[in-house]
Motif scaffolding. Structure first.
Motif, short mmCIF file in Angstrom:
data_model
loop_
_atom_site.label_atom_id
_atom_site.label_comp_id
_atom_site.label_asym_id
_atom_site.label_seq_id
_atom_site.Cartn_x
_atom_site.Cartn_y
_atom_site.Cartn_z
N VAL A 16 7.98 -11.34 -10.40
CA VAL A 16 8.33 -10.57 -9.26
C VAL A 16 8.36 -9.19 -9.55
O VAL A 16 7.57 -8.39 -8.88
N THR A 19 5.02 -7.36 -9.88
CA THR A 19 4.03 -7.57 -9.13
C THR A 19 4.33 -6.79 -7.88
O THR A 19 3.64 -6.36 -6.96
N ASN A 20 5.79 -7.14 -7.28
CA ASN A 20 6.04 -6.65 -6.05
C ASN A 20 6.09 -5.22 -5.67
O ASN A 20 5.80 -4.66 -4.57
N SER A 37 10.15 -5.78 1.07
CA SER A 37 9.46 -5.76 -0.32
C SER A 37 10.54 -5.04 -1.28
O SER A 37 10.55 -5.42 -2.41
N TRP A 40 13.30 -7.36 -1.79
CA TRP A 40 12.70 -8.45 -2.96
C TRP A 40 12.67 -7.97 -4.38
O TRP A 40 12.97 -8.66 -5.55
N TYR A 41 12.39 -6.66 -4.43
CA TYR A 41 12.07 -5.94 -5.71
C TYR A 41 13.23 -5.93 -6.30
O TYR A 41 13.60 -6.12 -7.60
N SER A 44 14.79 -8.82 -7.82
CA SER A 44 14.02 -9.17 -9.02
C SER A 44 14.63 -8.39 -10.46
O SER A 44 14.43 -8.77 -11.53
N LEU A 315 3.21 -8.65 1.49
CA LEU A 315 4.59 -9.22 0.91
C LEU A 315 4.39 -10.90 0.85
O LEU A 315 4.59 -11.35 -0.30
N ALA A 318 1.72 -11.48 -1.96
CA ALA A 318 2.50 -11.27 -3.34
C ALA A 318 3.15 -12.43 -3.66
O ALA A 318 3.16 -12.83 -4.85
N LEU A 319 4.01 -12.98 -2.59
CA LEU A 319 4.94 -14.03 -2.73
C LEU A 319 3.98 -15.30 -3.27
O LEU A 319 4.32 -15.93 -4.14
N GLU A 322 2.94 -14.68 -6.78
CA GLU A 322 3.99 -14.67 -7.95
C GLU A 322 4.45 -16.13 -8.09
O GLU A 322 4.58 -16.60 -9.12
#
Length: 346
Positions: A16, A19-20, A37, A40-41, A44, A315, A318-319, A322
């Motif tokens: 994550v 990539t995020n 995002s 989530w970043y 991670s 997003l 991306a999920l 991931e």
């Protein structure tokens, strides 16, 4: 068992983390996806602290001989060289393959001495340094009482996680030029933090752990939002992502997460031997996932993420990406774990 779970969680969060940022870097706070995002970043960002804390929990209660400690160092060194060469071969294959390049070992070794072959391999260099210090750190831990470890954590985290955050906003409070506390590096603090949580902490409130995670992530996101408006347009505003010196909020979030998972698994009474072995088998793939994920990300970014992110919310794309990277890396790591020559390395 809970340490195996944390290893797998940390391996996924590394993916994550790598990539995020491709999502929120192209957005602004006016877009709700930016907020999700960035949140989530920062969740991670606990990946590296978790890896270090798990190592501390596993290694500091022991007192390895210097021979065994050297063996740990040698294993990491072999992994670094072997997998760096694998990445090197992929690079040669994708650019201009010649046997002269493939067999140019002096150039290869010179390149990985100067710089990691892929971004995430910085951790292997860092871990080599930690393994050099391990025999001394283990003997320190065996001689320290609970209060001694608390003092070490306070200094390490205070000097290298709290104070840089303070001086980011108040530069005048920076330490004098020659004031130094080298014994209390943040990495050492994280190493002992895992040992402390594993060895000393009593049962804790799960609600409090969840609250600490939510508050620290919210603080990281809010400060990032403020930074977005402080810096020049186009400048980097996610300033709390330093890989070797995570901020106080990231560290507290990682510690709360470790406690949360520890308590969650401790509540299971009398786990069977098969249950423990299954988690050990899964957790044993975490190192392999970490070693492979950069390659899988590079090979799938333009083949999958870019076209999919143009079709759906970036997003969500991306999920999905991931999770896919994790599954592919896990599958390869699982196979490697069943190859006799690779089993002890990965």
């Amino acid at each position: 068992v809970y340490l195996d779970f944390i290893r797998i969680l940390a391996a996924f969060l590394v993916i994550v983390n790598h990539t995020n940022s491709l999502v929120f870097e192209k957005l602004a706070p006016s877009d709700p996806t930016w907020w999700l995002s960035v949140t989530w970043y920062y969740l991670s960002k606990i990946a590296v602290p978790l890896f270090i804390m798990v190592s501390g929990a596993c290694l500091l209660p022991r007192q390895d001989t210097y021979k065994k400690a050297f063996g740990r160092f040698l294993r990491v060194l072999i992994v670094l060289v072997l997998f760096s060469y694998a990445y090197y071969l992929v690079g040669v294959w994708e650019t201009y393959w010649t046997w002269q390049k493939v067999l140019d070992f002096p150039a290869f070794f010179a390149s990985i001495w100067a710089k990691e072959i892929t971004d995430s391999f910085w951790y292997l260099y860092f871990y080599l340094g930690l393994m050099v210090m391990l025999p001394i750190l283990q003997r320190m831990a065996s001689a320290m009482q609970k209060r001694d470890v608390q003092y070490l954590l306070t200094l390490s985290i205070g000097f290298f996680a709290l104070w840089p955050l303070v001086t980011h906003y108040l530069p005048a409070f920076a330490f004098p030029k020659y004031f130094d506390v080298p014994m209390f590096a943040l990495s050492i603090g994280l190493f002992f933090a895992g040992y402390y949580i594993h060895t000393y902490t009593a049962r804790s409130s799960q609600a409090l752990n969840v609250l600490m995670i939510l508050l620290t992530v919210a603080a990281s996101v809010w400060l990032t939002y403020l930074e977005y408006h402080r810096v020049a347009p186009g400048a980097k505003y996610w300033f709390m992502d330093e890989r070797t010196a995570p901020s106080l909020f990231v560290i507290v979030c990682a510690m709360a997460t470790m406690r949360l998972i520890r308590e969650g698994f401790a509540s299971r009474e009398n786990p069977g031997e098969g249950y423990v072995k299954r988690w050990a088998a899964v957790g044993g793939c975490a190192f392999g996932i970490y070693l492979l994920q950069d390659l899988v990300i590079a090979e799938t970014r333009y083949r999958f993420f870019v076209p999919v992110s143009n079709a759906i919310n970036p997003l969500l794309a991306a999920l999905i990406w991931e999770i896919g990277v994790f599954i592919i890396a896990f599958a390869i790591a699982w196979v490697l774990k069943h190859i006799p020559l690779m089993r002890k390395l990965v």
